[in-house]
Structures are given as structure tokens and as C-alpha cells.
Design a protein around this motif. Structure first.
Motif, PDB file in Angstrom:
ATOM      1  N   LEU A 144     -69.305  -5.179  16.258  1.00  0.00           N
ATOM      2  CA  LEU A 144     -70.270  -4.088  16.087  1.00  0.00           C
ATOM      3  C   LEU A 144     -70.040  -2.997  17.122  1.00  0.00           C
ATOM      4  O   LEU A 144     -70.010  -1.804  16.798  1.00  0.00           O
ATOM      5  CB  LEU A 144     -71.689  -4.637  16.208  1.00  0.00           C
ATOM      6  N   LEU A 145     -69.849  -3.411  18.372  1.00  0.00           N
ATOM      7  CA  LEU A 145     -69.669  -2.426  19.439  1.00  0.00           C
ATOM      8  C   LEU A 145     -68.342  -1.680  19.298  1.00  0.00           C
ATOM      9  O   LEU A 145     -68.264  -0.494  19.610  1.00  0.00           O
ATOM     10  CB  LEU A 145     -69.757  -3.114  20.798  1.00  0.00           C
ATOM     11  N   GLU A 146     -67.321  -2.371  18.807  1.00  0.00           N
ATOM     12  CA  GLU A 146     -66.036  -1.698  18.591  1.00  0.00           C
ATOM     13  C   GLU A 146     -66.157  -0.638  17.499  1.00  0.00           C
ATOM     14  O   GLU A 146     -65.604   0.455  17.602  1.00  0.00           O
ATOM     15  CB  GLU A 146     -64.971  -2.727  18.216  1.00  0.00           C
ATOM     16  N   TRP A 147     -66.910  -0.960  16.452  1.00  0.00           N
ATOM     17  CA  TRP A 147     -67.145   0.018  15.380  1.00  0.00           C
ATOM     18  C   TRP A 147     -67.898   1.240  15.914  1.00  0.00           C
ATOM     19  O   TRP A 147     -67.563   2.377  15.606  1.00  0.00           O
ATOM     20  CB  TRP A 147     -67.934  -0.650  14.245  1.00  0.00           C
ATOM     21  N   ILE A 148     -68.900   0.994  16.753  1.00  0.00           N
ATOM     22  CA  ILE A 148     -69.647   2.111  17.347  1.00  0.00           C
ATOM     23  C   ILE A 148     -68.737   2.922  18.263  1.00  0.00           C
ATOM     24  O   ILE A 148     -68.745   4.152  18.249  1.00  0.00           O
ATOM     25  CB  ILE A 148     -70.874   1.582  18.128  1.00  0.00           C
ATOM     26  N   ARG A 149     -67.926   2.200  19.057  1.00  0.00           N
ATOM     27  CA  ARG A 149     -67.065   2.856  20.051  1.00  0.00           C
ATOM     28  C   ARG A 149     -65.979   3.701  19.393  1.00  0.00           C
ATOM     29  O   ARG A 149     -65.548   4.723  19.939  1.00  0.00           O
ATOM     30  CB  ARG A 149     -66.425   1.788  20.944  1.00  0.00           C
ATOM     31  N   THR A 150     -65.520   3.299  18.217  1.00  0.00           N
ATOM     32  CA  THR A 150     -64.436   4.008  17.548  1.00  0.00           C
ATOM     33  C   THR A 150     -64.964   4.874  16.401  1.00  0.00           C
ATOM     34  O   THR A 150     -65.091   6.079  16.538  1.00  0.00           O
ATOM     35  CB  THR A 150     -63.389   3.007  17.035  1.00  0.00           C
ATOM     36  N   THR A 151     -65.318   4.244  15.298  1.00  0.00           N
ATOM     37  CA  THR A 151     -65.716   5.001  14.107  1.00  0.00           C
ATOM     38  C   THR A 151     -66.893   5.933  14.373  1.00  0.00           C
ATOM     39  O   THR A 151     -66.843   7.133  14.091  1.00  0.00           O
ATOM     40  CB  THR A 151     -66.081   4.037  12.961  1.00  0.00           C
ATOM     41  N   VAL A 152     -67.977   5.395  14.913  1.00  0.00           N
ATOM     42  CA  VAL A 152     -69.182   6.207  15.121  1.00  0.00           C
ATOM     43  C   VAL A 152     -68.915   7.314  16.139  1.00  0.00           C
ATOM     44  O   VAL A 152     -69.257   8.483  15.908  1.00  0.00           O
ATOM     45  CB  VAL A 152     -70.368   5.321  15.572  1.00  0.00           C
ATOM     46  N   TYR A 192     -66.556  10.038  14.812  1.00  0.00           N
ATOM     47  CA  TYR A 192     -67.211  10.975  13.899  1.00  0.00           C
ATOM     48  C   TYR A 192     -68.094  11.969  14.649  1.00  0.00           C
ATOM     49  O   TYR A 192     -68.581  12.927  14.080  1.00  0.00           O
ATOM     50  CB  TYR A 192     -68.063  10.202  12.885  1.00  0.00           C
ATOM     51  N   GLY A 193     -68.314  11.721  15.926  1.00  0.00           N
ATOM     52  CA  GLY A 193     -69.142  12.623  16.719  1.00  0.00           C
ATOM     53  C   GLY A 193     -70.630  12.486  16.482  1.00  0.00           C
ATOM     54  O   GLY A 193     -71.408  13.388  16.811  1.00  0.00           O
ATOM     55  N   THR A 194     -71.052  11.335  15.915  1.00  0.00           N
ATOM     56  CA  THR A 194     -72.478  11.171  15.606  1.00  0.00           C
ATOM     57  C   THR A 194     -73.271  10.577  16.768  1.00  0.00           C
ATOM     58  O   THR A 194     -74.503  10.428  16.659  1.00  0.00           O
ATOM     59  CB  THR A 194     -72.655  10.287  14.356  1.00  0.00           C
ATOM     60  N   ILE A 195     -72.603  10.187  17.846  1.00  0.00           N
ATOM     61  CA  ILE A 195     -73.276   9.807  19.085  1.00  0.00           C
ATOM     62  C   ILE A 195     -72.559  10.496  20.231  1.00  0.00           C
ATOM     63  O   ILE A 195     -71.426  10.972  20.078  1.00  0.00           O
ATOM     64  CB  ILE A 195     -73.288   8.283  19.324  1.00  0.00           C
ATOM     65  N   SER A 196     -73.210  10.552  21.382  1.00  0.00           N
ATOM     66  CA  SER A 196     -72.587  11.134  22.568  1.00  0.00           C
ATOM     67  C   SER A 196     -71.714  10.081  23.247  1.00  0.00           C
ATOM     68  O   SER A 196     -71.971   8.874  23.122  1.00  0.00           O
ATOM     69  CB  SER A 196     -73.665  11.616  23.546  1.00  0.00           C
TER      70      SER A 196
END
Length: 264
Positions: free
Chosen positions: A224-232, A235-239
């Protein structure tokens, strides 16, 4: 003041019709803060409907009545937890068996939290929740369960000393956030994700002050964290710094150290 006015000086008031409107004002009905006109005007006043001894009981399922139920849940929750003191919430799967290593790990974390003078809050159910309450109770600490009404009955686990049951998830989640100084998330499902991301969003948007969000078991949370760290993030949807709000550990001592460091 009206005491100084004669009857002739008082403003004339038109007689009220059977529908509750004033004569000559058949297009306008004021119901508390709400204005109703035309076909929406009721045939009976609110007081009439309230004081009737007969009639359908489906009004207890209407939205205005639900508002009172929601209010009562907040009042009960605030009243029960107001004097709780510092507390940490432990989340995780209700399906975790007592023989699972994560059950024992949650017990250990709860015991160590009590040693730091924290109360332990869980959802009050089985699995990881039961383990957290058991660890707190057996360590002599305050063991709290915030239960929720579900289609499948779970009930409050036997290690809860202070239990509050809720109908509404959002009222329950408010209690977790308001009375917790940190969240510890063990491996869990959608309910655990819900609590985690609720707190993460509130901290990210500065709706609440930052407190530790500790994820236990890097293998479980890693994908989950890898997906947030890369994909999310890509995409620029988090800082870039948003992931710093989460800390991942694998042992009870590591989890406790994160909590201790945040308190100092």
C-alpha cells in the motif's frame, strides 16, 4: 413595553385557519426556521403532530428524529470519555485469531502503552481489538471499547472496562480522533483503512493537530505504501512530505518508541 399599550394600540392579528396559516396569507406557512408555501403547507401544526396520542410511529425513522439520535450519541460519547486522560487507539482485523502472532503483538503493544500511562481504545470487538483490550486490562490500565451496530452481531469483548456503543460510524470515528493521542494500526481490512485514512486526511488538512500514525508489520503495509509513494505521488495528488505522516514498524518496542518520541 406592551404593558403601556391599550387594546386599541396592539397590532391586529388575523385569525388562524385550520391549516395553521393566517387568514389572507394562504400561500405562506412558517415552520420554525423553514418557510413553506403552496402545496407544501402542512394541514397540521408541528405541536399537533407531537401531542397526538394515536397515529403512525414511522416518525421515529425520519431524518429530523435521526438528528436527535446523532446528537445523543455525541453527548453520550463525550460524557463517557471526557475524563479518560491520554489514550492510544489500536486498530486491526476482527478476524485475527488468538493464535495469530499479531494477536500477541497487539497485546504486547497495549501492555507497554499502559506502562507509559496511556489508556487503550479499540473498537470493542474480537480479533486485534480484543487483544488490545486484553493487554491493557491485564496490565492494570484503562481498557476502552467503542462499539458499532452492525448487521452481524459482534458484541463488546470481555476485556472492555468502559464501553460505548454507537449507531453511526461518523460519531464513533469522532470519538477515536478526539480522545486519542495516537493511532496504532495492525493488519486489518476496510475498517482499519477507514480509521487510518480518516486520521491521515484530518492531519494533512490541518483539521486536527498532528499525532503519531503507526503501522505495524512492514510486510503487510508495504504494498500500500509503495503504491502511495509511487503511483499516487507521481500523479501529483499528494505532497512529497505527506507520507512522512505515517511511520511503519515491526515490533512492539518500535511502536512504543514512536509514541514516546511524539510525547516528548
Amino acid at each position: 413595553m406592551t404593558d403601556d399599550l391599550t387594546t386599541d394600540q396592539l397590532p391586529a392579528v388575523a385569525p388562524e385557519t385550520a391549516s395553521g396559516a393566517r387568514a389572507g396569507d394562504d400561500q405562506h406557512y412558517r415552520k420554525g426556521p423553514v418557510t413553506l408555501r403552496g402545496a407544501l403547507r402542512p394541514r397540521r401544526t408541528t405541536d399537533q403532530k407531537l401531542l397526538e396520542s394515536t397515529g403512525p410511529a414511522d416518525w421515529v425513522h425520519t431524518d429530523p428524529w435521526r438528528v436527535l439520535r446523532i446528537q445523543s450519541e455525541f453527548v453520550e460519547g463525550f460524557g463517557a470519555l471526557a475524563e479518560l486522560g491520554p489514550a492510544i487507539s489500536i486498530f486491526g482485523s476482527a478476524r485475527t485469531a488468538p493464535t495469530d502472532p499479531n494477536y500477541a503483538l497487539a497485546e504486547e503493544i497495549a501492555r507497554k502503552l499502559v506502562e507509559l500511562d496511556y489508556a487503550v481504545i479499540t473498537g470493542g470487538g474480537p480479533g486485534i481489538m480484543e487483544a488490545g483490550n486484553k493487554g491493557a486490562k491485564e496490565a492494570g490500565g484503562v481498557s476502552v471499547g467503542l462499539g458499532i451496530e452492525l448487521p452481524f452481531e459482534q458484541g463488546m469483548n470481555p476485556y472492555v472496562d468502559l464501553g460505548v456503543d454507537f449507531r453511526y460510524f461518523f460519531a464513533r470515528k469522532t470519538m477515536f480522533v478526539k480522545y486519542s493521542s495516537g493511532f496504532v494500526a495492525m493488519p486489518g481490512g476496510f475498517g482499519t483503512f477507514d480509521e487510518l485514512f480518516e486520521a491521515l486526511c484530518l492531519i494533512q488538512t490541518h483539521k486536527i493537530s498532528k499525532f503519531p500514525l503507526v503501522l505495524v508489520d512492514s510486510h503487510y503495509w508495504g504494498g500500500l505504501l509503495e503504491w502511495i509513494r509511487t503511483t499516487v505521488a507521481d500523479y501529483g495528488t499528494i505532497s512529497p512530505g505527506d507520507l512522512d505522516l505515517i511511520q511503519v514498524v515491526d515490533t512492539a518496542d518500535e511502536a512504543i518508541e514512536v509514541i514516546r518520541a511524539a510525547r516528548s
